[in-house]
Design an enzyme around this catalytic site. Structure first.
Site, PDB file in Angstrom:
ATOM      1  N   THR A 119       8.496 -10.470  11.845  1.00  0.00           N
ATOM      2  CA  THR A 119       9.895 -10.077  12.047  1.00  0.00           C
ATOM      3  C   THR A 119      10.167  -9.717  13.509  1.00  0.00           C
ATOM      4  O   THR A 119       9.420  -8.935  14.120  1.00  0.00           O
ATOM      5  CB  THR A 119      10.257  -8.887  11.144  1.00  0.00           C
ATOM      6  OG1 THR A 119      10.124  -9.287   9.780  1.00  0.00           O
ATOM      7  CG2 THR A 119      11.691  -8.415  11.400  1.00  0.00           C
ATOM      8  N   ASN A 137       0.000  -0.942   4.482  1.00  0.00           N
ATOM      9  CA  ASN A 137       0.177  -1.070   5.932  1.00  0.00           C
ATOM     10  C   ASN A 137       1.357  -0.267   6.414  1.00  0.00           C
ATOM     11  O   ASN A 137       2.327  -0.051   5.690  1.00  0.00           O
ATOM     12  CB  ASN A 137       0.308  -2.541   6.344  1.00  0.00           C
ATOM     13  CG  ASN A 137       1.739  -3.019   6.293  1.00  0.00           C
ATOM     14  OD1 ASN A 137       2.534  -2.710   7.191  1.00  0.00           O
ATOM     15  ND2 ASN A 137       2.100  -3.746   5.246  1.00  0.00           N
ATOM     16  N   ILE A 189       2.689  -0.913   9.828  1.00  0.00           N
ATOM     17  CA  ILE A 189       2.768  -1.528  11.158  1.00  0.00           C
ATOM     18  C   ILE A 189       4.047  -1.090  11.866  1.00  0.00           C
ATOM     19  O   ILE A 189       4.051  -0.824  13.063  1.00  0.00           O
ATOM     20  CB  ILE A 189       2.734  -3.079  11.054  1.00  0.00           C
ATOM     21  CG1 ILE A 189       1.569  -3.561  10.182  1.00  0.00           C
ATOM     22  CG2 ILE A 189       2.684  -3.709  12.450  1.00  0.00           C
ATOM     23  CD1 ILE A 189       0.196  -3.199  10.635  1.00  0.00           C
ATOM     24  N   CYS A 208      11.904  -3.798   4.899  1.00  0.00           N
ATOM     25  CA  CYS A 208      10.677  -3.193   5.438  1.00  0.00           C
ATOM     26  C   CYS A 208      10.670  -1.704   5.100  1.00  0.00           C
ATOM     27  O   CYS A 208      11.603  -0.984   5.454  1.00  0.00           O
ATOM     28  CB  CYS A 208      10.578  -3.377   6.951  1.00  0.00           C
ATOM     29  SG  CYS A 208       9.133  -2.539   7.623  1.00  0.00           S
ATOM     30  N   GLY A 259      -0.951  -6.806  -1.924  1.00  0.00           N
ATOM     31  CA  GLY A 259      -2.200  -7.098  -2.617  1.00  0.00           C
ATOM     32  C   GLY A 259      -1.994  -7.276  -4.107  1.00  0.00           C
ATOM     33  O   GLY A 259      -0.866  -7.313  -4.598  1.00  0.00           O
ATOM     34  N   GLY A 319       3.809 -11.706  -3.469  1.00  0.00           N
ATOM     35  CA  GLY A 319       3.200 -10.509  -4.048  1.00  0.00           C
ATOM     36  C   GLY A 319       1.884 -10.808  -4.736  1.00  0.00           C
ATOM     37  O   GLY A 319       1.868 -11.345  -5.840  1.00  0.00           O
ATOM     38  N   GLY A 320       0.790 -10.514  -4.071  1.00  0.00           N
ATOM     39  CA  GLY A 320      -0.528 -10.602  -4.705  1.00  0.00           C
ATOM     40  C   GLY A 320      -0.996 -11.998  -5.032  1.00  0.00           C
ATOM     41  O   GLY A 320      -1.695 -12.199  -6.031  1.00  0.00           O
ATOM     42  N   GLY A 333       0.165 -13.808   1.718  1.00  0.00           N
ATOM     43  CA  GLY A 333       0.116 -12.826   2.804  1.00  0.00           C
ATOM     44  C   GLY A 333      -1.231 -12.154   2.888  1.00  0.00           C
ATOM     45  O   GLY A 333      -2.171 -12.659   3.528  1.00  0.00           O
ATOM     46  N   SER A 334      -1.371 -11.038   2.201  1.00  0.00           N
ATOM     47  CA  SER A 334      -2.589 -10.222   2.319  1.00  0.00           C
ATOM     48  C   SER A 334      -3.865 -10.984   2.003  1.00  0.00           C
ATOM     49  O   SER A 334      -4.938 -10.626   2.497  1.00  0.00           O
ATOM     50  CB  SER A 334      -2.501  -9.013   1.380  1.00  0.00           C
ATOM     51  OG  SER A 334      -1.405  -8.213   1.740  1.00  0.00           O
TER      52      SER A 334
END
Lengths: 218, 280
Positions: free
Chosen positions: B36, B59, B61, B124, B207, B234-235, B256-257
């Site tokens: 972003t 996270n 960040i 976010c 996750g 998501g996961g 993602g994760s």
């Protein structure tokens, strides 16, 4: 930088809780760089790379399930490397002060650049190393006070690094510190391994892992 | 119309600014969503920024990024050309207020044609202003959505939302009413990681723990809206995870994760979806 599998060839115990893992493969990397290793956990873990007995090696201090897995169970470990910036010593008149968890990196510096090495350990070593070793906090501090080099690289736990830093920072010497921070990717994408420096936020994975002491907010 | 084939997207945030393309052959990436960018540069939250438990990653960040002006300069200089040449790229934009969302849209319009789509981050959980808090005032959010649509009339607009602040069906109704094309569901949700010494970090959870929650959100949204483009997030760690989302009606699935566990996971997921990709 590549994603590959390292095959464990040998495991050597250094002290009560730290082990050297020696690998069969010989990937290209320089002293100071690190590897992200896969464990059963959701996030790969960073380990500073080095060499032992002429082979690629890392030192692993047992901290939890992930490190136990690497030392006692894993045979082939998926990982990505080399990450971070190489450390090039300013000259030959310096010393690497390391915990057993950084001994393979120090060994590589010694092998390539002839850097002298001092190992600090809380518990007695159970194997022979070619390096001077001091055992226990008091002995470590007393030995640090007597050192006289032009520069130092300190790599160990945060407590150990701060002990050495607090003694050596008063001298007119260059001090470099290898830092640890929780890491997600190891490649500069996620920004999780941020540290606060005098020059703003920096990231251990892409700006480090070795930093000049005078830029840290210690 | 946005076509994402294979139906796998690198999620914003985790994927940074394209770093994972070092590991992933481009043919396995349907689209790559960049981190972003906000109107002003952000140095992010103070450390520590990440912790993990057995089933989650947390996270904090705080949207660290160089800001839109630097981003525009970099895109115009060709810094992202290597990425544009390999994959479809989705930009992700955010701000601290309605005003900033509008201003960043205007600035982005200069380079919008380089991107397949733009995802606006309305969710976010790690910033004090903007992000999740932007949807608190429904009328203001509606105005923001409308004005962004007017500013970027020809851009494929995606709203990234979470599951907090508003029922997801209601959020998507607003998004659709204001003429947006798609949604990314879901962002991380607020969580707290506490260690054995009772030190804690607050942040956004991702996750495996997120999957059943995100599956429900996709289910609800597709049940109510047949024609909105859905990127499910998501996961997602395996092809089976991705299939669950696709079976519920997602058009694409974000990874993602899982990249933290294996930078090559996307290739494995896409190979596991090969029967579906051929059929499509």
């Amino acid at each position: 930088m590549e994603n590959l599998i390292l095959t464990k060839k040998k495991v050597l115990q250094i002290n009560e809780d730290t082990f050297i893992l020696i690998f069969e493969e010989d990937p290209d990397f320089s002293p100071g760089q690190f590897v992200m290793m896969e464990t059963p956990a959701l996030v790969r873990k960073p380990f500073i790379l080095g060499r032992w007995m002429g082979k690629t090696a890392i030192s692993v201090k047992i901290r939890g399930k992930g490190t136990k897995y690497l030392v006692f169970e894993a045979t082939q470990i998926r990982c990505h490397l080399p990450l971070g910036n190489p450390f090039v010593p300013p000259n030959e008149r310096g010393m690497a002060i390391v915990s057993t968890a950084s001994i393979t990196m120090a060994s590589m510096l010694n092998e390539i650049y002839g850097v002298e090495v001092l190992v600090g350990s809380r518990t007695p070593l159970v194997m022979k190393t070619p390096f001077e070793t001091v055992v226990g906090d008091n002995a470590f501090e007393e030995r640090i006070k007597k050192l006289d080099y032009e520069w130092y690289l300190i790599s160990g736990s945060i407590e150990m690094e701060k002990k050495a830093w607090n003694i050596l920072k008063k001298r007119k010497t260059e001090i470099f510190l290898a830092l640890e921070e929780y890491m997600g990717c190891g490649i500069g994408a996620c920004k999780s391994c941020a540290i606060q420096t005098k020059y703003g936020i920096k990231h251990v994975c892409t700006d480090g892992p070795i930093f000049r002491g005078d830029e840290l907010c210690w | 119309m946005l076509v994402i084939n294979p139906p796998i997207v690198i999620a914003s945030g985790v994927g940074g600014f394209g770093e994972y393309m070092h590991f992933i052959p481009p043919e396995y990436v349907g689209a790559y969503t960049l981190k972003t960018i906000t109107y002003k540069p952000k140095s992010g939250n103070p450390p520590p920024r990440m912790r993990a438990g057995e089933f989650y990653i947390l996270n904090s960040i705080g949207l660290e990024n160089p800001g839109i002006e630097r981003f525009l300069k970099d895109v115009k200089k060709g810094e992202f050309n290597h990425l544009f040449e390999k994959v479809k790229v989705i930009a992700s934009l955010g701000g601290e207020s309605k005003d900033e969302y509008l201003k960043i849209s205007e600035r982005f319009s200069e380079i919008s044609e380089k991107f397949e789509a733009v995802e606006f981050n309305f969710s976010c959980p790690n910033v004090e202003k903007g992000g999740l808090s932007i949807i608190e005032n429904k009328q203001e959010w509606r105005d923001t959505l409308r004005l962004i649509r007017e500013t970027l009339p020809n851009t494929f607009l995606i709203a990234k939302i979470g599951m907090e602040g508003i029922f997801v069906e209601k959020a998507v109704e607003l998004i659709k009413t204001e003429g947006w094309d798609g949604v990314t569901l879901i962002n991380t949700i607020r969580g707290l990681h506490m260690d054995a010494g009772r030190n804690y970090v607050v942040g956004g959870l991702s996750g495996p723990i997120l999957k059943p929650i995100a599956l429900r959100m996709i289910y609800e949204v597709r049940k109510h809206f047949e024609d909105i483009f859905i990127i499910a997030s998501g996961g997602v760690y395996t092809a089976e995870d991705a299939k669950e989302y696709l079976d519920l009606g997602a058009d694409a699935v974000a990874v993602g994760s899982a990249l933290f566990k294996d930078p090559n996971v996307v290739e494995k997921i896409v190979k596991g979806l090969s029967d579906r990709i051929t059929r499509e």
